[in-house]
Motif scaffolding. Structure first.
Motif, PDB file in Angstrom:
ATOM      1  N   TRP A  29       3.015 101.283 -44.028  1.00 39.00           N
ATOM      2  CA  TRP A  29       3.410 100.026 -43.372  1.00 39.00           C
ATOM      3  C   TRP A  29       3.766 100.323 -41.918  1.00 39.00           C
ATOM      4  CZ3 TRP A  29       5.021  95.040 -45.662  1.00 39.00           C
ATOM      5  CH2 TRP A  29       5.741  94.217 -44.793  1.00 39.00           C
ATOM      6  N   LEU A  70       1.335  91.439 -43.340  1.00 36.44           N
ATOM      7  CA  LEU A  70       1.777  92.486 -44.260  1.00 36.44           C
ATOM      8  C   LEU A  70       2.575  91.794 -45.359  1.00 36.44           C
ATOM      9  CD1 LEU A  70       2.789  95.103 -41.577  1.00 36.44           C
ATOM     10  CD2 LEU A  70       0.838  95.250 -43.113  1.00 36.44           C
ATOM     11  N   ILE A  79      -2.221  94.326 -46.972  1.00 30.66           N
ATOM     12  CA  ILE A  79      -2.441  93.974 -45.580  1.00 30.66           C
ATOM     13  C   ILE A  79      -3.562  92.946 -45.568  1.00 30.66           C
ATOM     14  CG2 ILE A  79      -3.990  95.952 -45.190  1.00 30.66           C
ATOM     15  CD1 ILE A  79      -2.852  95.892 -42.229  1.00 30.66           C
TER      16      ILE A  79
END
Length: 142
Positions: A29, A70, A79
């Motif tokens: 992330w 996200l 994503i």
């Protein structure tokens, strides 16, 4: 699971909660956020609540254009990106995995483009996603 792991409207997720929720995928992330900001330094980062059905998601926007979504889940995340015709063509002629190309090809074409979501549970698609971010930002299209 369609819904974000963060479902409470009155509680915007913080970094510690995110890190705990994503576990081993948190670093991916962070990689995607940093890469997007590097390519589009003026982009803004915001949490967005999409209602009870979906919960909280994180967006990086450049002006009015959302670059990436996200979507936090339990121990992983997704994503999401939307690609216009030029970006879609670039992806289809790139070295990105056939799995992602097939998903993009199968996605319904909307006015803003074709949208895909990729589950990030392990490092398999990390390089492909970084390339998708490059294409998204450099194509200048949704």
């Amino acid at each position: 699971m369609l819904k974000s792991i963060f479902a409470h409207k009155d509680q915007i997720p913080n970094q510690n909660q995110l890190k705990d929720a994503l576990a081993g995928t948190y670093e991916y992330w962070q990689t995607f956020v940093a890469h997007t900001q590097k390519l589009s330094p003026k982009a803004t980062q915001t949490w967005h609540y999409s209602g009870d059905l979906y919960g909280w998601s994180f967006r990086i926007k450049d002006n009015k254009r959302i670059l990436i979504y996200l979507l936090p889940r339990d121990q992983f995340f997704k994503i999401g990106m939307v690609f216009g015709p030029n970006a879609t063509h670039q992806i289809m002629t790139s070295t990105i995995s056939e799995t992602i190309k097939k998903e993009l090809q199968a996605a319904k074409a909307h006015a803003e483009g074709r949208g895909i979501r990729i589950a990030i549970t392990e490092p398999t698609f990390i390089q492909d996603v970084l390339t998708l971010i490059d294409i998204k930002i450099n194509s200048g299209h949704k």
